[in-house]
Design a protein around this motif. Structure first.
Motif, PDB file in Angstrom:
ATOM      1  N   LEU A  23      38.276 -19.780 -70.849  1.00  0.00           N
ATOM      2  CA  LEU A  23      37.614 -20.501 -69.756  1.00  0.00           C
ATOM      3  C   LEU A  23      38.544 -21.494 -69.059  1.00  0.00           C
ATOM      4  O   LEU A  23      38.181 -22.064 -68.044  1.00  0.00           O
ATOM      5  CB  LEU A  23      36.377 -21.239 -70.268  1.00  0.00           C
ATOM      6  N   GLU A  24      39.722 -21.708 -69.609  1.00  0.00           N
ATOM      7  CA  GLU A  24      40.693 -22.628 -69.005  1.00  0.00           C
ATOM      8  C   GLU A  24      41.601 -21.863 -68.056  1.00  0.00           C
ATOM      9  O   GLU A  24      41.979 -20.725 -68.323  1.00  0.00           O
ATOM     10  CB  GLU A  24      41.540 -23.302 -70.078  1.00  0.00           C
ATOM     11  N   TYR A  25      41.965 -22.544 -66.963  1.00  0.00           N
ATOM     12  CA  TYR A  25      42.950 -21.962 -66.063  1.00  0.00           C
ATOM     13  C   TYR A  25      44.278 -22.669 -66.282  1.00  0.00           C
ATOM     14  O   TYR A  25      44.378 -23.886 -66.116  1.00  0.00           O
ATOM     15  CB  TYR A  25      42.524 -22.084 -64.596  1.00  0.00           C
ATOM     16  N   THR A  26      45.296 -21.914 -66.658  1.00  0.00           N
ATOM     17  CA  THR A  26      46.614 -22.502 -66.903  1.00  0.00           C
ATOM     18  C   THR A  26      47.699 -21.721 -66.165  1.00  0.00           C
ATOM     19  O   THR A  26      48.817 -21.594 -66.630  1.00  0.00           O
ATOM     20  CB  THR A  26      46.920 -22.533 -68.417  1.00  0.00           C
ATOM     21  N   GLY A  27      47.354 -21.217 -64.992  1.00  0.00           N
ATOM     22  CA  GLY A  27      48.273 -20.408 -64.200  1.00  0.00           C
ATOM     23  C   GLY A  27      47.933 -18.936 -64.370  1.00  0.00           C
ATOM     24  O   GLY A  27      47.169 -18.560 -65.248  1.00  0.00           O
ATOM     25  N   GLY A  28      48.449 -18.128 -63.504  1.00  0.00           N
ATOM     26  CA  GLY A  28      48.164 -16.696 -63.583  1.00  0.00           C
ATOM     27  C   GLY A  28      46.948 -16.317 -62.761  1.00  0.00           C
ATOM     28  O   GLY A  28      46.575 -16.992 -61.807  1.00  0.00           O
ATOM     29  N   ASP A  29      46.312 -15.218 -63.158  1.00  0.00           N
ATOM     30  CA  ASP A  29      45.191 -14.660 -62.400  1.00  0.00           C
ATOM     31  C   ASP A  29      43.865 -15.095 -63.018  1.00  0.00           C
ATOM     32  O   ASP A  29      43.706 -15.056 -64.244  1.00  0.00           O
ATOM     33  CB  ASP A  29      45.280 -13.137 -62.392  1.00  0.00           C
ATOM     34  N   PHE A  30      42.906 -15.442 -62.153  1.00  0.00           N
ATOM     35  CA  PHE A  30      41.650 -16.027 -62.617  1.00  0.00           C
ATOM     36  C   PHE A  30      40.667 -16.001 -61.454  1.00  0.00           C
ATOM     37  O   PHE A  30      41.047 -16.151 -60.305  1.00  0.00           O
ATOM     38  CB  PHE A  30      41.929 -17.486 -63.010  1.00  0.00           C
ATOM     39  N   SER A  31      39.384 -15.802 -61.743  1.00  0.00           N
ATOM     40  CA  SER A  31      38.348 -15.860 -60.702  1.00  0.00           C
ATOM     41  C   SER A  31      37.083 -16.484 -61.276  1.00  0.00           C
ATOM     42  O   SER A  31      36.761 -16.284 -62.451  1.00  0.00           O
ATOM     43  CB  SER A  31      38.006 -14.458 -60.183  1.00  0.00           C
ATOM     44  N   VAL A  32      36.378 -17.198 -60.437  1.00  0.00           N
ATOM     45  CA  VAL A  32      35.080 -17.784 -60.784  1.00  0.00           C
ATOM     46  C   VAL A  32      34.103 -17.381 -59.687  1.00  0.00           C
ATOM     47  O   VAL A  32      34.415 -17.496 -58.497  1.00  0.00           O
ATOM     48  CB  VAL A  32      35.155 -19.323 -60.883  1.00  0.00           C
ATOM     49  N   GLY A  57      38.205 -38.112 -67.382  1.00  0.00           N
ATOM     50  CA  GLY A  57      38.125 -37.876 -65.949  1.00  0.00           C
ATOM     51  C   GLY A  57      39.054 -36.802 -65.431  1.00  0.00           C
ATOM     52  O   GLY A  57      39.225 -36.662 -64.222  1.00  0.00           O
ATOM     53  N   GLU A  58      39.670 -36.035 -66.315  1.00  0.00           N
ATOM     54  CA  GLU A  58      40.537 -34.940 -65.877  1.00  0.00           C
ATOM     55  C   GLU A  58      39.779 -33.623 -66.008  1.00  0.00           C
ATOM     56  O   GLU A  58      39.202 -33.333 -67.054  1.00  0.00           O
ATOM     57  CB  GLU A  58      41.814 -34.886 -66.724  1.00  0.00           C
ATOM     58  N   TYR A  59      39.778 -32.859 -64.918  1.00  0.00           N
ATOM     59  CA  TYR A  59      39.044 -31.598 -64.869  1.00  0.00           C
ATOM     60  C   TYR A  59      39.994 -30.472 -64.536  1.00  0.00           C
ATOM     61  O   TYR A  59      40.755 -30.557 -63.583  1.00  0.00           O
ATOM     62  CB  TYR A  59      37.930 -31.675 -63.821  1.00  0.00           C
ATOM     63  N   ASN A  60      39.938 -29.384 -65.300  1.00  0.00           N
ATOM     64  CA  ASN A  60      40.779 -28.229 -65.079  1.00  0.00           C
ATOM     65  C   ASN A  60      40.438 -27.592 -63.728  1.00  0.00           C
ATOM     66  O   ASN A  60      41.310 -27.347 -62.901  1.00  0.00           O
ATOM     67  CB  ASN A  60      40.584 -27.265 -66.233  1.00  0.00           C
ATOM     68  N   TYR A  61      39.139 -27.360 -63.494  1.00  0.00           N
ATOM     69  CA  TYR A  61      38.679 -26.864 -62.196  1.00  0.00           C
ATOM     70  C   TYR A  61      37.227 -27.269 -62.002  1.00  0.00           C
ATOM     71  O   TYR A  61      36.486 -27.472 -62.958  1.00  0.00           O
ATOM     72  CB  TYR A  61      38.843 -25.339 -62.046  1.00  0.00           C
ATOM     73  N   ARG A  62      36.861 -27.400 -60.731  1.00  0.00           N
ATOM     74  CA  ARG A  62      35.479 -27.728 -60.378  1.00  0.00           C
ATOM     75  C   ARG A  62      35.131 -27.053 -59.056  1.00  0.00           C
ATOM     76  O   ARG A  62      35.946 -27.015 -58.137  1.00  0.00           O
ATOM     77  CB  ARG A  62      35.288 -29.237 -60.167  1.00  0.00           C
ATOM     78  N   GLY A  77      46.111 -29.942 -63.300  1.00  0.00           N
ATOM     79  CA  GLY A  77      46.980 -29.784 -64.459  1.00  0.00           C
ATOM     80  C   GLY A  77      47.629 -31.145 -64.634  1.00  0.00           C
ATOM     81  O   GLY A  77      46.959 -32.156 -64.772  1.00  0.00           O
ATOM     82  N   ALA A  78      48.970 -31.209 -64.541  1.00  0.00           N
ATOM     83  CA  ALA A  78      49.664 -32.495 -64.546  1.00  0.00           C
ATOM     84  C   ALA A  78      49.480 -33.194 -63.196  1.00  0.00           C
ATOM     85  O   ALA A  78      49.561 -34.419 -63.101  1.00  0.00           O
ATOM     86  CB  ALA A  78      51.140 -32.300 -64.843  1.00  0.00           C
ATOM     87  N   THR A  79      49.228 -32.410 -62.139  1.00  0.00           N
ATOM     88  CA  THR A  79      48.893 -32.939 -60.815  1.00  0.00           C
ATOM     89  C   THR A  79      47.579 -32.289 -60.386  1.00  0.00           C
ATOM     90  O   THR A  79      47.054 -31.430 -61.083  1.00  0.00           O
ATOM     91  CB  THR A  79      50.008 -32.617 -59.789  1.00  0.00           C
ATOM     92  N   SER A  80      47.072 -32.684 -59.241  1.00  0.00           N
ATOM     93  CA  SER A  80      45.790 -32.115 -58.802  1.00  0.00           C
ATOM     94  C   SER A  80      45.904 -31.536 -57.399  1.00  0.00           C
ATOM     95  O   SER A  80      46.842 -31.831 -56.653  1.00  0.00           O
ATOM     96  CB  SER A  80      44.691 -33.170 -58.853  1.00  0.00           C
ATOM     97  N   ASP A 125      52.577 -27.343 -63.332  1.00  0.00           N
ATOM     98  CA  ASP A 125      52.446 -27.715 -64.743  1.00  0.00           C
ATOM     99  C   ASP A 125      50.962 -27.909 -65.037  1.00  0.00           C
ATOM    100  O   ASP A 125      50.311 -28.776 -64.459  1.00  0.00           O
ATOM    101  CB  ASP A 125      53.219 -29.010 -65.015  1.00  0.00           C
ATOM    102  N   TRP A 126      50.410 -27.092 -65.928  1.00  0.00           N
ATOM    103  CA  TRP A 126      48.977 -27.130 -66.218  1.00  0.00           C
ATOM    104  C   TRP A 126      48.639 -27.976 -67.439  1.00  0.00           C
ATOM    105  O   TRP A 126      47.518 -27.929 -67.944  1.00  0.00           O
ATOM    106  CB  TRP A 126      48.443 -25.702 -66.378  1.00  0.00           C
TER     107      TRP A 126
END
Length: 185
Positions: A23-32, A57-62, A77-80, A125-126
Motif C-alpha cells: 500500500l506504500e508508494y516508494t517509486g515505480g508504477d502504482f495506481s489508486v 503529519g507525513e503522508y505517503n499519498y493523499r 517522501g523526503a520532499t513533497s 527519495d521516498w
C-alpha cells in the motif's frame, strides 16, 4: 455505485486498512482508483484516501477534497509534491477518480475515464523524514486518530466512497476508461 458503497458522515466515520508494504508508494508504477459521491451537505473538504507514513503529519499519498469540492493529489517522501486544485465536483453525482504514477515520475489523474492532468512529480527519495511507522491506510479521513479526531470535519469526507482499488502498476488510459465503463453488478 454498485450497491455496497460506504457512506461517511464527515465527522467520525472512516475505514482503516492495515498497513502493508504493497500500500506504500516508494517509486515505480502504482495506481489508486475510487468512486466518490459528495454529500450535498459537504462544505469543509477532507481526505478521500490517505496513506500516512507516521503520526507526525507525513503522508505517503493523499487524495484530498477542498471545501469548494475541488480535489488534489499529494505525495511525500523526503520532499513533497502536490497537483494543486484539479477540478470542482458537483454533489450528488458519482465520479470515478484514478491517479497513476510511473517510474519516470509521471503522474496522471483521470476523472470519469478522461485524463485531467499529466505532469511529473519531483520526489526522488521516498524515505520520510520522521520514518515509516506502518500507519494504516485511511479511507474518508486524513488519519485515524480516534477520539482526538472526532468532530474535525476539515479532515473527514462527507459522502459515499466505493470500489477503492490500489494497483502495483500504472494503469493505461485504455484500462482506466474500461474500468470506468465496466459494470461490476
Amino acid at each position: 455505485k454498485y450497491g455496497k458503497a460506504c457512506s461517511f458522515d464527515g465527522i467520525d466515520d472512516y475505514v482503516e486498512v492495515s498497513s502493508v508494504a504493497d500500500l506504500e508508494y516508494t517509486g515505480g508504477d502504482f495506481s489508486v482508483a475510487t468512486w466518490i459521491l459528495i454529500d450535498p451537505l459537504e462544505n469543509t473538504g477532507g481526505s478521500i484516501i490517505s496513506k500516512p507514513w507516521n503520526g507526525g503529519g507525513e503522508y505517503n499519498y493523499r487524495l484530498t477534497m477542498g471545501p469548494d469540492n475541488s480535489f488534489d493529489v499529494f505525495l511525500k517522501g523526503a520532499t513533497s509534491w502536490s497537483s494543486g486544485k484539479i477540478k470542482n465536483f458537483n454533489s450528488g453525482v458519482f465520479y470515478y477518480i484514478v491517479f497513476t504514477l510511473d517510474s519516470s515520475q509521471t503522474i496522471k489523474v483521470y476523472i470519469n475515464g478522461n485524463k485531467e492532468l499529466s505532469t511529473t512529480h519531483t520526489i526522488t527519495d521516498w524515505t520520510p523524514i520522521s520514518k515509516d511507522a506502518s500507519i494504516p491506510l485511511a479511507i474518508a479521513t486524513t488519519y485515524p486518530y480516534g477520539e482526538r479526531w472526532i468532530g474535525n470535519t476539515g479532515f473527514s469526507f462527507n459522502g459515499t466512497i466505493d470500489e477503492v482499488t490500489i494497483f502495483n502498476r500504472a494503469l493505461s488510459e485504455e484500462e482506466v476508461k474500461a474500468l470506468y465503463k465496466s459494470d461490476l453488478s
